[in-house]
Write an enzyme that holds these catalytic residues in place. Structure first.
Site, PDB file in Angstrom:
ATOM      1  N   HIS A  23      11.426   2.966   8.441  1.00  0.00           N
ATOM      2  CA  HIS A  23      11.158   2.943   7.006  1.00  0.00           C
ATOM      3  C   HIS A  23      11.149   4.386   6.497  1.00  0.00           C
ATOM      4  O   HIS A  23      10.548   5.265   7.111  1.00  0.00           O
ATOM      5  CB  HIS A  23       9.812   2.275   6.758  1.00  0.00           C
ATOM      6  CG  HIS A  23       9.419   2.237   5.320  1.00  0.00           C
ATOM      7  ND1 HIS A  23      10.316   1.930   4.323  1.00  0.00           N
ATOM      8  CD2 HIS A  23       8.235   2.477   4.703  1.00  0.00           C
ATOM      9  CE1 HIS A  23       9.686   1.970   3.162  1.00  0.00           C
ATOM     10  NE2 HIS A  23       8.430   2.313   3.359  1.00  0.00           N
TER      11      HIS A  23
ATOM     12  N   ASN B 109      11.535   6.788  -1.169  1.00  0.00           N
ATOM     13  CA  ASN B 109      11.021   5.537  -0.612  1.00  0.00           C
ATOM     14  C   ASN B 109      11.506   4.373  -1.476  1.00  0.00           C
ATOM     15  O   ASN B 109      11.017   4.161  -2.579  1.00  0.00           O
ATOM     16  CB  ASN B 109       9.486   5.581  -0.573  1.00  0.00           C
ATOM     17  CG  ASN B 109       8.888   4.326   0.053  1.00  0.00           C
ATOM     18  OD1 ASN B 109       9.573   3.321   0.229  1.00  0.00           O
ATOM     19  ND2 ASN B 109       7.616   4.385   0.377  1.00  0.00           N
TER      20      ASN B 109
ATOM     21  N   CYS C 261       7.096  -2.921   1.294  1.00  0.00           N
ATOM     22  CA  CYS C 261       8.117  -2.171   2.054  1.00  0.00           C
ATOM     23  C   CYS C 261       8.554  -2.888   3.324  1.00  0.00           C
ATOM     24  O   CYS C 261       9.594  -2.552   3.889  1.00  0.00           O
ATOM     25  CB  CYS C 261       7.602  -0.778   2.391  1.00  0.00           C
ATOM     26  SG  CYS C 261       7.190   0.171   0.927  1.00  0.00           S
TER      27      CYS C 261
HETATM   28  N1  COA Z   1       2.873  18.090  -6.281  1.00  0.00           N
HETATM   29  C1  COA Z   1       1.993  19.080  -6.067  1.00  0.00           C
HETATM   30  N2  COA Z   1       0.746  18.868  -5.615  1.00  0.00           N
HETATM   31  C2  COA Z   1       0.409  17.572  -5.390  1.00  0.00           C
HETATM   32  C3  COA Z   1       1.277  16.510  -5.586  1.00  0.00           C
HETATM   33  C4  COA Z   1       2.561  16.806  -6.069  1.00  0.00           C
HETATM   34  N3  COA Z   1       3.490  15.858  -6.283  1.00  0.00           N
HETATM   35  N4  COA Z   1       0.644  15.360  -5.273  1.00  0.00           N
HETATM   36  C5  COA Z   1      -0.588  15.702  -4.858  1.00  0.00           C
HETATM   37  N5  COA Z   1      -0.743  17.036  -4.934  1.00  0.00           N
HETATM   38  C6  COA Z   1      -1.912  17.854  -4.601  1.00  0.00           C
HETATM   39  C7  COA Z   1      -3.184  17.046  -4.579  1.00  0.00           C
HETATM   40  O1  COA Z   1      -3.735  16.961  -5.873  1.00  0.00           O
HETATM   41  C8  COA Z   1      -4.052  17.887  -3.653  1.00  0.00           C
HETATM   42  O2  COA Z   1      -4.553  18.974  -4.391  1.00  0.00           O
HETATM   43  P1  COA Z   1      -6.039  19.537  -4.106  1.00  0.00           P
HETATM   44  O3  COA Z   1      -6.018  19.999  -2.673  1.00  0.00           O
HETATM   45  O4  COA Z   1      -6.170  20.630  -5.090  1.00  0.00           O
HETATM   46  O5  COA Z   1      -6.950  18.370  -4.317  1.00  0.00           O
HETATM   47  C9  COA Z   1      -3.052  18.456  -2.644  1.00  0.00           C
HETATM   48  O6  COA Z   1      -1.764  18.332  -3.257  1.00  0.00           O
HETATM   49  C10 COA Z   1      -3.057  17.743  -1.315  1.00  0.00           C
HETATM   50  O7  COA Z   1      -3.017  16.348  -1.579  1.00  0.00           O
HETATM   51  P2  COA Z   1      -3.013  15.293  -0.420  1.00  0.00           P
HETATM   52  O8  COA Z   1      -2.970  13.924  -1.019  1.00  0.00           O
HETATM   53  O9  COA Z   1      -4.092  15.600   0.568  1.00  0.00           O
HETATM   54  O10 COA Z   1      -1.600  15.636   0.253  1.00  0.00           O
HETATM   55  P3  COA Z   1      -0.958  15.021   1.538  1.00  0.00           P
HETATM   56  O11 COA Z   1      -0.615  16.079   2.495  1.00  0.00           O
HETATM   57  O12 COA Z   1      -1.727  13.847   2.055  1.00  0.00           O
HETATM   58  O13 COA Z   1       0.411  14.464   0.961  1.00  0.00           O
HETATM   59  C11 COA Z   1       1.376  12.364   0.354  1.00  0.00           C
HETATM   60  C12 COA Z   1       0.384  13.453  -0.014  1.00  0.00           C
HETATM   61  C13 COA Z   1       1.329  11.280  -0.714  1.00  0.00           C
HETATM   62  C14 COA Z   1       2.780  12.970   0.399  1.00  0.00           C
HETATM   63  C15 COA Z   1       1.030  11.795   1.753  1.00  0.00           C
HETATM   64  O14 COA Z   1      -0.345  11.479   1.804  1.00  0.00           O
HETATM   65  C16 COA Z   1       1.817  10.580   2.076  1.00  0.00           C
HETATM   66  O15 COA Z   1       3.021  10.624   2.205  1.00  0.00           O
HETATM   67  N6  COA Z   1       1.158   9.437   2.281  1.00  0.00           N
HETATM   68  C17 COA Z   1       1.815   8.208   2.587  1.00  0.00           C
HETATM   69  C18 COA Z   1       2.396   7.639   1.337  1.00  0.00           C
HETATM   70  C19 COA Z   1       3.372   6.568   1.623  1.00  0.00           C
HETATM   71  O16 COA Z   1       4.193   6.706   2.476  1.00  0.00           O
HETATM   72  N7  COA Z   1       3.265   5.488   0.861  1.00  0.00           N
HETATM   73  C20 COA Z   1       4.136   4.415   0.942  1.00  0.00           C
HETATM   74  C21 COA Z   1       3.905   3.657   2.189  1.00  0.00           C
HETATM   75  S1  COA Z   1       5.084   2.412   2.275  1.00  0.00           S
END
Ligand code: COA
Length: 318
Positions: free
Chosen positions: A245, A275, A113
């Site tokens: 970003h 993204n 990215c």
């Molecule tokens: N829809 C519904 N539920 C989902 C899901 C989806 N698409 N993806 C994950 N979940 C669930 C998980 O399984 C978890 O369930 P559980 O509590 O029963 O275990 C719950 O949602 C919470 O998951 P978690 O990973 O803790 O959520 P979060 O608040 O961290 O959000 C992201 C997840 C991926 C949105 C967040 O971590 C994020 O944006 N991270 C950065 C990613 C990024 O920017 N990457 C590229 C960098 S360049």
């Protein structure tokens, strides 16, 4: 002293749109979950057979048009992408052939990215040292090709698109400074685990520890913006527009808080683009230039963060 300035911007998005409601039918997710956790509402995805260079060419031609530069006049191409058309020739050279600027240096670089930030930094230096006068800087991706559409954790995030800028020499400062970093200690938190040398897996897929990526991204992007301001002896209040970003609205909001900049002065396209990795910053920049928010003379703070980890920032007088 020669500086480089942005002479024109351009972008292109593939026609096909996948909304959160479409995703609800593909994986166990909801529009509400995706919007509240990421800010994303829809994303563009390339058609079958539509490649990264196809998207990049359209973005490049728009940027050249805006700059008043003919394609054949381009004398340097730096192309950030993690989703190249081919193993080789590189995407920069494939684009050079289409633009008809034969013989000029053209390459691609794969810093995920942060690809556009790296490409911008290199092109800026070539313009400043007088070796390039019409440099094309590209960020373009077809991340849909390495997205596992059955994995709800990643399928809701990634998308396709392309953005471009043309850099040219200028007596007045345009690109004030660029700041690049990487730390391979984090390689296991966000990666696509196959490739030429290791061998290709049956299915290419992005693997991500979302929570941990989130925390490191907020910290590194925060220090990146501080570093850019400190290098130029500027206060946070000097920044007219943050062009971040577009990975997640919550990461963007955290960086804006660090800068003490209201969200009205942050360019946000994540809701429409998802993204798009290396394409995300030049896409957002082009949207805001074309809708008239970003004007000549504005001070822009660009930043990006991605797999590796790699990250970078740039202060630019537009
Ligand atoms: N829809 C519904 N539920 C989902 C899901 C989806 N698409 N993806 C994950 N979940 C669930 C998980 O399984 C978890 O369930 P559980 O509590 O029963 O275990 C719950 O949602 C919470 O998951 P978690 O990973 O803790 O959520 P979060 O608040 O961290 O959000 C992201 C997840 C991926 C949105 C967040 O971590 C994020 O944006 N991270 C950065 C990613 C990024 O920017 N990457 C590229 C960098 S360049």
């Amino acid at each position: 002293m020669i500086h480089s300035r942005i002479a024109g911007t351009g972008s292109h998005l593939p026609e096909k749109v996948i909304t959160n409601f479409d995703l609800e039918k593909m994986v166990d997710t909801t529009d509400e979950w995706i919007r509240s956790r990421t800010g994303i509402e829809r994303r563009h995805v390339a058609a079958d057979g539509e490649t990264t260079v196809d998207l990049a060419e359209k973005a490049a031609r728009r940027a050249l048009d805006a700059a008043g530069v003919a394609p054949a006049e381009v004398d340097f191409i730096a192309f950030g992408t993690t989703t190249p058309d081919l193993v080789f020739p590189n995407c920069g050279t494939l684009l050079q052939q289409r633009l008809g600027c034969r013989g000029v240096p053209a390459f691609s670089l794969e810093t995920a990215c942060a690809g556009f930030m790296y490409a911008l930094s290199i092109a800026d230096k070539y313009v400043r040292c007088g070796e390039a006068r019409r440099a094309l800087v590209i960020g373009a991706e077809t991340l849909s090709r390495i997205t596992d559409w059955s994995d709800r954790a990643t399928a809701v995030l990634f998308a396709d698109g392309a953005g471009a800028v043309v850099l040219e020499p200028s007596a007045a400062p345009g690109v004030l400074s660029t700041h690049l970093h990487s730390d391979g200690h984090y390689k296991d938190l966000l990666y696509c685990g196959s490739g030429v040398s290791r061998g290709f897996a049956e299915r290419l897929a992005i693997i991500m520890a979302g929570n941990e990526v989130f925390k490191v991204a907020v910290t590194k992007l925060g220090s990146g913006v501080d570093e850019a301001l400190a290098a130029n002896g500027l206060e946070r209040s000097a920044v007219d527009w943050l062009v971040p970003h577009q990975a997640n609205i919550r990461i963007i909001q955290a960086t804006a808080r660090r800068l003490d900049i209201p969200m009205e002065r942050v360019i946000v396209t994540v809701q429409d683009h998802g993204n798009t990795s290396a394409a995300s910053v030049p896409l957002a920049l082009d949207v805001a230039v074309r809708d008239g928010r970003i004007r000549r003379g504005d001070l822009l703070l660009l930043e990006a963060f991605g797999g590796g980890f790699t990250w970078g920032s740039a202060l630019v007088r537009y």
